[in-house]
Design an enzyme around this catalytic site. Structure first.
Site, PDB file in Angstrom:
ATOM      1  N   ILE A  99       0.815  -1.302  -0.040  1.00  0.00           N
ATOM      2  CA  ILE A  99      -0.094  -0.002   0.118  1.00  0.00           C
ATOM      3  C   ILE A  99       0.887   1.295  -0.186  1.00  0.00           C
ATOM      4  CG2 ILE A  99      -2.112  -0.995   1.102  1.00  0.00           C
ATOM      5  CD1 ILE A  99      -1.104  -0.027   3.739  1.00  0.00           C
ATOM      6  N   GLY A 100       2.149   1.246  -0.106  1.00  0.00           N
ATOM      7  CA  GLY A 100       2.969   2.351   0.206  1.00  0.00           C
ATOM      8  C   GLY A 100       4.537   2.001  -0.368  1.00  0.00           C
ATOM      9  N   ALA A 103      11.719   5.503  -0.679  1.00  0.00           N
ATOM     10  CA  ALA A 103      13.040   5.259  -1.489  1.00  0.00           C
ATOM     11  C   ALA A 103      13.786   3.995  -0.777  1.00  0.00           C
ATOM     12  CB  ALA A 103      13.697   6.629  -1.218  1.00  0.00           C
ATOM     13  N   PHE A 104      13.561   3.671   0.374  1.00  0.00           N
ATOM     14  CA  PHE A 104      14.390   2.888   1.078  1.00  0.00           C
ATOM     15  C   PHE A 104      13.410   1.781   1.582  1.00  0.00           C
ATOM     16  CE2 PHE A 104      17.063   6.650   1.445  1.00  0.00           C
ATOM     17  CZ  PHE A 104      17.696   6.531   0.425  1.00  0.00           C
ATOM     18  N   GLU A 106       9.211   0.065   2.078  1.00  0.00           N
ATOM     19  CA  GLU A 106       7.791  -0.323   1.613  1.00  0.00           C
ATOM     20  C   GLU A 106       6.805  -0.344   2.674  1.00  0.00           C
ATOM     21  OE1 GLU A 106       8.870  -2.189  -2.754  1.00  0.00           O
ATOM     22  OE2 GLU A 106       7.837  -3.616  -1.205  1.00  0.00           O
ATOM     23  N   LYS A 122       5.592  -1.575   8.006  1.00  0.00           N
ATOM     24  CA  LYS A 122       6.733  -0.641   7.199  1.00  0.00           C
ATOM     25  C   LYS A 122       8.028  -1.368   7.345  1.00  0.00           C
ATOM     26  CE  LYS A 122       6.803   3.711   7.600  1.00  0.00           C
ATOM     27  NZ  LYS A 122       7.171   5.197   7.930  1.00  0.00           N
ATOM     28  N   ASP A 216       8.477  17.373   8.888  1.00  0.00           N
ATOM     29  CA  ASP A 216       8.129  16.676   7.565  1.00  0.00           C
ATOM     30  C   ASP A 216       6.592  16.990   7.501  1.00  0.00           C
ATOM     31  OD1 ASP A 216       8.911  15.806   5.093  1.00  0.00           O
ATOM     32  OD2 ASP A 216       8.752  13.747   5.635  1.00  0.00           O
TER      33      ASP A 216
END
Length: 463
Positions: A99-100, A103-104, A106, A122, A216
């Site tokens: 689902i996502g 860069a490093f 998923e 994650k 962020d």
């Protein structure tokens, strides 16, 4: 092989190899973490017991009933200790869907095999964390999720590791993220914007009170639960994992003179077609930016780039940028490339403009201007959320009960594993990504991930 020298009691020089020094460091860190954890766990148990006793005082119970609740609590503590001793691994979860992707690592929708509970997993590659010097950010992500145990932060239930990867097991929020919602809508109404900005402000204020700065805040990191209410995610992780969040990525641009950019600014005349094209271009490229290693500096406060120090005020700047995007359809400093976006952010006095063909209220405009300004006079920088409560744009917000009220935009969720509000990744294998297990000296620095494992007390009720 590298080595280090020290002296014995007689002054003779003793040489230690890097391998020996790494082993000594690992032993030191292991012992420090062991005793630190004992102290922390003792404090947490005392807090839970104190919370129970406070509840018992407020309830009209007999002494026998109170004692029964104390015994039940003691049993929960015993079960939690037993749960903590169980070793959790990736084999305990069944991957349902990706689902996502970043860069490093998923994010996968997973189901715990023994309970059937659904989570978001994650997965982060250790080798990338070490190579890119992101260990501190990964640790920040884990530590904040452990400490920030409240309604405005995505809840983490477990964290663990294997020789290759780090894993965060978090609650699955089926509403997707704010980025997806904004891409579906051209703009939001001022009422809808007020709702989401208010909830984001409450979330930001809650982590500031814990002593953390998110750094962020952006639509990608604002997740929506099944009722459409908001939670913050990605603490300290996305800040730094992407090149665009490291100041050195822009360092060669810092010599650009304001005059070099003002000419470009002047060429961005705000005709109706310009604004429409900018919104279309932004949405067309936004998804790719979210998944790239470059990313976008659109939401980052100028003081973060200056290397002169920054504080919690940088999160309030980001909130102003998001508010602008909700009302206009694109963020105020968006450009064709990150370099131009950086220049616009650094020259915000000239580039923060409101195109007349997209009418918004003076109250909304004034609020954005007061978010996107100098750090020391920025809305939220003095008293946090209290600064916002007297702002006309937020008139009528029920700050105490906003989460109990219906969301501005309802979320449609058909099942506990509904992923319709997330992107599709048909080309990504469901198998947990792995890499060759480090050999020899490569594994020496694995000690930096000591004490990463965690199990939340409340998870005992889910087992």
């Amino acid at each position: 092989m590298m080595s280090s020298r020290t002296q014995d009691a007689d002054g003779a020089s003793i040489r230690f190899s890097d391998h020996t020094l790494d082993k000594a460091t690992k032993a030191k860190v292991t012992l420090e973490n062991y005793y630190s954890n004992l102290v922390t766990q003792y404090g947490e148990r005392k807090q839970r017991l104190a919370k129970l006793e406070a509840q018992l005082k407020d309830e009209s119970l007999s002494e026998a009933q109170r004692q029964e609740k104390r015994l039940q609590h003691a049993q929960k503590e015993t079960e939690y200790l037993r749960l903590k001793r169980l070793r959790l691994g990736v084999e305990d979860f069944e991957a349902l869907k990706v689902i996502g992707r970043g860069a490093f690592g998923e994010v996968r929708l997973v189901q715990k095999k023994d309970t059937g509970h659904v989570y978001a997993m994650k997965v982060l590659r250790k080798a990338d964390m070490l190579e890119k010097e992101q260990v501190a950010h990964v640790r920040a992500e884990r530590d904040v999720l452990v400490e920030a145990d409240h309604q405005w932060v995505v809840k983490m239930y477990y964290s663990f590791q294997d020789p290759v990867n780090l894993y965060l097991i978090m609650e699955f929020l089926p509403g997707g993220d704010m980025m997806t919602l904004l891409m579906k809508k051209d703009t939001l109404s001022e009422e809808g914007t007020q709702f989401y900005i208010s909830e984001t402000a409450l979330a930001i204020d809650s982590i500031h009170k814990l002593g953390f700065i998110h750094r962020d805040i952006k639509p990608d990191n604002l997740l929506l639960d099944a009722r459409g209410h908001l939670k913050l995610s990605d603490f300290g992780l996305c800040t730094g994992l992407k090149k665009s969040h490291r100041t050195d990525f822009y360092r060669d641009l810092s010599q650009a003179k304001p005059s070099d950019f003002i000419g470009t600014c002047a060429s961005l005349s705000c005709s109706p077609m310009d604004s429409k094209r900018r919104a279309e271009s932004w949405k067309r490229n936004r998804r790719a930016l979210a998944y790239s290693t470059v990313g976008t500096p659109d939401y980052i406060a100028p003081e973060v780039f200056l290397q002169t120090g920054y504080g919690p005020a940088c999160d309030w700047w980001s909130l102003g940028v998001i508010m602008y995007e909700m009302l206009m359809g694109y963020p105020p400093f968006c450009s064709d490339n990150p370099q131009d976006t950086y220049r616009k952010v650094m020259n915000w006095r000239e580039t923060l403009i409101f195109p007349p063909e997209i009418p918004i209220s003076e109250e909304a405009k004034e609020t954005i201007i007061n978010f996107c300004c100098e750090a020391d006079r920025r809305l939220g920088s003095q008293r946090g959320l209290e600064d916002l409560k007297s702002v006309p744009f937020f008139r009528g917000v029920d700050w105490e009960h906003i989460r109990e009220r219906p969301a501005a935009i309802p979320v449609e969720v058909r099942s506990i594993d509904d992923t319709s509000n997330f992107d599709e990744f048909p080309d990504v294998s469901l198998e947990i990504p792995s890499a060759p297990i480090p050999q020899g000296g490569e594994i020496a620095k694995d000690w930096v991930f000591i004490n990463y494992t965690y199990k939340r007390f409340e998870v005992r009720n889910l087992e």
